[in-house]
Scaffold this active site. Structure first.
Site, short mmCIF file in Angstrom:
data_model
loop_
_atom_site.label_atom_id
_atom_site.label_comp_id
_atom_site.label_asym_id
_atom_site.label_seq_id
_atom_site.Cartn_x
_atom_site.Cartn_y
_atom_site.Cartn_z
N LYS A 1 2.91 -11.35 -13.71
CA LYS A 1 4.04 -11.81 -14.49
C LYS A 1 4.89 -13.02 -13.71
CE LYS A 1 8.66 -10.26 -16.22
NZ LYS A 1 9.42 -9.25 -16.77
N GLU B 1 -0.57 -8.87 -3.62
CA GLU B 1 -1.83 -8.17 -3.86
C GLU B 1 -2.69 -9.01 -4.83
OE1 GLU B 1 0.87 -6.69 -4.13
OE2 GLU B 1 0.70 -4.89 -2.99
N GLY C 1 7.15 -5.57 -16.70
CA GLY C 1 5.97 -5.49 -16.14
C GLY C 1 5.19 -4.32 -16.85
N ARG C 2 5.95 -3.13 -16.61
CA ARG C 2 5.40 -1.82 -17.14
C ARG C 2 5.14 -1.81 -18.57
NH1 ARG C 2 9.47 -1.75 -14.05
NH2 ARG C 2 11.51 -0.70 -14.83
N GLU D 1 9.11 4.40 -12.33
CA GLU D 1 9.59 2.91 -11.94
C GLU D 1 10.82 2.58 -12.80
OE1 GLU D 1 7.00 -0.76 -10.08
OE2 GLU D 1 7.38 -1.19 -11.93
N HIS E 1 -9.52 23.36 -13.03
CA HIS E 1 -10.26 23.78 -11.80
C HIS E 1 -10.05 23.03 -10.48
CE1 HIS E 1 -13.40 25.65 -14.30
NE2 HIS E 1 -13.02 24.71 -15.09
N LYS F 1 8.43 -4.57 0.29
CA LYS F 1 7.51 -5.94 0.09
C LYS F 1 8.14 -6.86 1.33
CE LYS F 1 6.94 -6.12 -4.95
NZ LYS F 1 7.22 -6.82 -6.19
O1 F6P Z 1 5.60 -3.08 -7.94
C1 F6P Z 1 6.38 -3.93 -8.62
C2 F6P Z 1 6.19 -4.65 -9.67
O2 F6P Z 1 6.85 -5.71 -9.94
C3 F6P Z 1 5.99 -3.99 -10.86
O3 F6P Z 1 7.04 -3.88 -11.69
C4 F6P Z 1 5.10 -5.06 -11.81
O4 F6P Z 1 4.41 -4.14 -12.93
C5 F6P Z 1 4.03 -5.25 -10.45
O5 F6P Z 1 4.85 -5.31 -9.39
C6 F6P Z 1 3.21 -6.45 -10.74
O6 F6P Z 1 3.88 -7.67 -10.71
P1 F6P Z 1 3.46 -9.08 -11.44
O7 F6P Z 1 2.86 -8.86 -12.73
O8 F6P Z 1 4.70 -9.93 -11.33
O9 F6P Z 1 2.19 -9.42 -10.41
#
Ligand code: F6P
Length: 547
Positions: free
Chosen positions: A204, A210, A264-265, A350, A381, A510
Site C-alpha cells: 500500500k 521487508e 491493508g488488512r 491489528e 493432535h 519499525k
Molecule cells: O505491519 C503494519 C502494516 O502497516 C500493516 O497494516 C500492513 O498490512 C503491512 O504493514 C504492509 O503494509 P504495506 O502494504 O504498506 O507494505
C-alpha cells in the site's frame, strides 16, 4: 451513554454469576428448542451458538449494549463513507470494493464507485491477458509463475484466499515472499525460470522495508537473467503510492492502484487480490466479491438479533469482558483454510489491539481478543489437550464445510465432519468421574485402577464453542466468511470504542529497527546510549559470532 453502558456490563456480570450454577448441558435440558433459538443462518451458511454459555437474558443485554454503543449509527456511518478512521482522517470503505457499480458511495463529495469499477476493469483485463497469453514475457512466452511480494495485509489475504480456493485455481502458479529473511526469497526464486515469471510487488505504502528489500532482490535477479531492458516487463506494482512505484521503474500500465480508504488488512478485495484473480480467473473473483457483498447487505439490513456478524461479535464481548477468557481459537476443519487463523490474527489483533478509546481516553476494560488456531483435525493432535483439560478456558470457533468442491471421498468427509462435531460435543458435555470409572470398568480395568485413573481421565466440560457451518468452500462462501469476520471486528471495536482502522502499534518497532540497523552494520559504533544493555549484550554476541 457511559452510564447505560456501565450498567449493562454490571448486569451481564450479574447474569454470569447466576449462570455459573447451571451448565450449558443443563440449558439444553431446560430448553429443547435451544438449537433453533440459538442459531441463525443466511443462505448456505449457519452459525450455531447454542453451545455458548449464554441464555436469552444475556443475549438481550448484549443487544442492548450494541444499541447503547450506537452500533447501527456507526455502521451506517461507515457505509456512508464518513471518516471513521479518526487518527488518519480516512473513510473506511472496503465495502465499496464489493459494492454494485450503480450504488453510489461518496467520499469528499465524489462518487467513488466509478474509480472502483475502473480499477476492477483494469485488473480483469490484465488477469485475462496473463491467463490467455495475450500478455507475454520479454521472450514472448506465457507466464507460468507469479511471485507476490508483500507483507501483512499485502500478503496474508492473497496467500489465504489462493490456498482456500485451490479447487478453482487454473491459472499460473502463485508463490509468496513476505519475510525479510533471505531464506524466504531464496527458496522461492531458486525453483523459478525468470523468463516465465511475473513479480507482483504489493505494498500500500511502497515503503515497507521487508517488501522493498525483497523487491530489490527480485529485480536484481531478473535483471541479471534477462538484462536491464527486459526485466521491467516482468514486474507489476500494486500500491496507493503511485509516485513511488514510478521511482521503482514500473510503467503506469503495470501499476494497479487503490485508495487510502482501504486498510491493508481489508485490502484483499482491491488490486491486492490481483494474484488471486490471475490464479482463479475473473468470474470466480467476481463471485468472491459477490459473497462479500451479500454479507455486507446482511450486516447492513438484518435486525441485530439475526445479524450473524453482530451475534459473533457480542459473543466475543461476552467471553472477553464478562467471562474474562482472553483468547479464542479459530478452528477451520477445511485443510484449505489452514491459513485462515493467521489471516484473522492480523484482521482482529491489528484492528482491536488498542487500549485508548477513539476520544483518546485510557480504556479500563479488556479489548482485543488474542486469536490463534489451526486446521482441524491436525489441531486435535496438538493443542486440544489444553482445550479439553487445561486450567484456562478457550472459547472455540469451529468452521465446517459440508461438501467438498473437487473430491468425492465420502470416507474422509464423514470422518472430518464427525470429528468436528465430536470435539464441540466433548468440550460442552465433558465426562464426569463416575462415568469415567464406569467406562474403564466396562473395558475390564479393575475398580481400584479405575479410581486411580479417573481424575486424569475426567473432562469437566462446560467449555463454550460456536460452529459456522457452510455448504461448500467456494469463492462466494469464502467472500461471505471473510466479510463476516471483518464486520465482527467492527462491531467489537465499536463496543470497546476504539479506532479499529489504524495500527500505530507497529510503528515504534519499525523506527527502532532503522536505528538498530546502524549498530548491526557497524560494530565499531559506540554512541549507543539510547540502547538498553540487554540489546547491547546481544549486539556484542552477534558481532562475535558473525561470519
Ligand atoms: O505491519 C503494519 C502494516 O502497516 C500493516 O497494516 C500492513 O498490512 C503491512 O504493514 C504492509 O503494509 P504495506 O502494504 O504498506 O507494505
Amino acid at each position: 451513554m457511559h452510564e447505560k453502558r456501565d450498567y449493562l456490563f454490571t448486569r451481564l456480570k450479574q447474569i454470569r454469576s447466576q449462570l455459573k450454577n447451571i451448565s450449558i448441558n443443563d440449558l439444553f435440558t431446560l430448553n429443547p428448542k435451544r438449537f433453533d433459538e440459538f442459531s441463525t443462518s443466511i443462505d448456505d451458511m449457519l452459525l450455531d451458538y447454542s453451545k455458548v454459555h449464554i441464555n436469552q437474558d444475556v443475549l438481550d443485554s448484549l443487544m442492548q449494549l450494541a444499541k447503547v454503543c450506537k452500533l447501527e449509527e456507526k455502521r451506517d456511518s461507515m457505509y456512508k463513507g464518513d471518516k471513521i478512521n479518526i487518527t488518519e482522517n480516512r473513510a473506511v470503505l472496503h465495502i465499496a470494493l464489493r459494492n454494485k457499480p450503480n450504488k453510489p458511495i461518496f467520499v469528499d463529495n465524489k462518487d467513488i464507485m466509478h474509480d472502483v469499477q475502473e480499477g476492477l476493469n483494469k485488473m480483469q483485463k490484465f488477469a485475462n491477458g496473463i491467463r490467455n497469453g495475450e500478455i507475454l514475457s520479454s521472450s514472448n512466452q506465457k507466464f507460468t509463475d507469479i511471485v507476490n511480494i508483500g507483507i501483512g495485509g499485502s500478503h496474508l489475504g492473497p496467500v489465504m484466499v489462493t490456498q482456500a480456493l485451490t479447487a478453482f485455481h487454473d491459472g499460473p502458479k502463485i508463490h509468496f515472499v513476505s519475510n525479510i529473511d533471505s531464506s524466504h526469497i531464496t527458496d522461492v526464486l531458486k525453483n523459478l525460470d525468470p523468463e516465465k515469471t511475473l513479480v507482483l510487488i504489493a505494498s500500500k505504502t511502497f515503503t515497507t522495508i521487508e517488501t522493498m528489500t525483497n523487491a530489490n532482490t527480485a529485480q536484481k535477479w531478473m535483471k541479471k537473467a534477462l538484462g536491464e531492458e527486459n526485466a521491467s516487463q516482468h514486474f507489476v506494482a500494486i500500491s496507493t503510492a503511485l509516485e513511488k512505484t514510478k521511482d521503482f521503474g514500473i510503467s503506469e500500465d503495470r501499476v494497479f492502484g487503490y485508495w487510502d480508504w482501504v486498510g491493508g488488512r481489508y485490502s484483499i478485495w482491491s488490486s491486492i487480490g490481483l494474484g488471486v484473480m490471475i490464479a482463479i480467473g475473473t468470474e470466480n473473483f467476481a463471485d468472491f466479491l459477490d459473497g462479500a457483498y451479500e454479507m455486507d447487505q446482511h450486516f447492513k439490513n438484518a435486525p441485530l438479533e439475526d445479524n450473524i456478524p453482530v451475534i459473533l461479535a457480542l459473543i466475543g464481548i461476552w467471553h472477553i469482558n464478562i467471562c474474562e477468557y482472553p483468547t479464542r481459537a479459530i478452528l477451520p476443519y477445511d485443510q484449505r483454510l489452514s491459513s485462515f487463523p493467521s489471516y484473522i490474527q492480523q484482521l482482529d489483533m491489528e484492528s482491536n489491539g488498542k487500549s485508548i478509546s477513539s476520544s483518546g481516553d485510557a480504556l479500563y476494560e479488556k479489548t482485543g481478543a488474542i486469536v490463534w488456531g489451526e486446521a482441524g483435525t491436525n489441531s486435535q493432535h496438538s493443542f486440544f489437550q489444553l482445550l479439553h483439560q487445561g486450567s484456562q478456558i478457550v472459547p472455540c470457533e469451529f468452521m465446517l464445510g459440508v461438501n467438498k468442491t473437487d473430491t468425492n471421498m465420502n470416507e474422509h468427509n464423514d470422518l472430518l465432519m464427525a470429528n468436528c462435531l465430536a470435539q464441540s460435543q466433548a468440550l460442552m458435555s465433558g465426562r464426569g468421574i463416575s462415568e469415567v470409572i464406569r467406562v474403564l470398568e466396562k473395558r475390564g480395568v479393575s475398580h481400584e485402577e479405575s479410581i486411580r485413573l479417573a481424575p486424569h481421565r475426567q473432562f469437566h466440560g462446560n467449555r463454550p464453542s460456536s460452529t459456522l457451518l457452510y455448504k461448500e468452500l467456494n469463492p462466494k462462501t469464502l467472500g461471505k466468511i471473510i466479510a463476516l469476520y471483518e464486520h465482527r471486528v467492527f462491531v467489537e471495536g465499536t463496543i470497546w470504542g476504539v479506532d479499529s482502522f489504524d495500527q500505530w502499534g507497529v510503528e515504534l518497532g519499525k523506527e527502532l529497527a532503522t536505528e538498530m540497523l546502524s549498530y548491526v552494520q557497524d560494530n565499531t559504533k559506540k554512541d549507543n546510549k539510547n540502547i538498553d544493555s540487554s540489546s547491547i549484550g546481544l549486539l556484542n554476541k552477534i558481532n562475535s559470532w558473525r561470519k
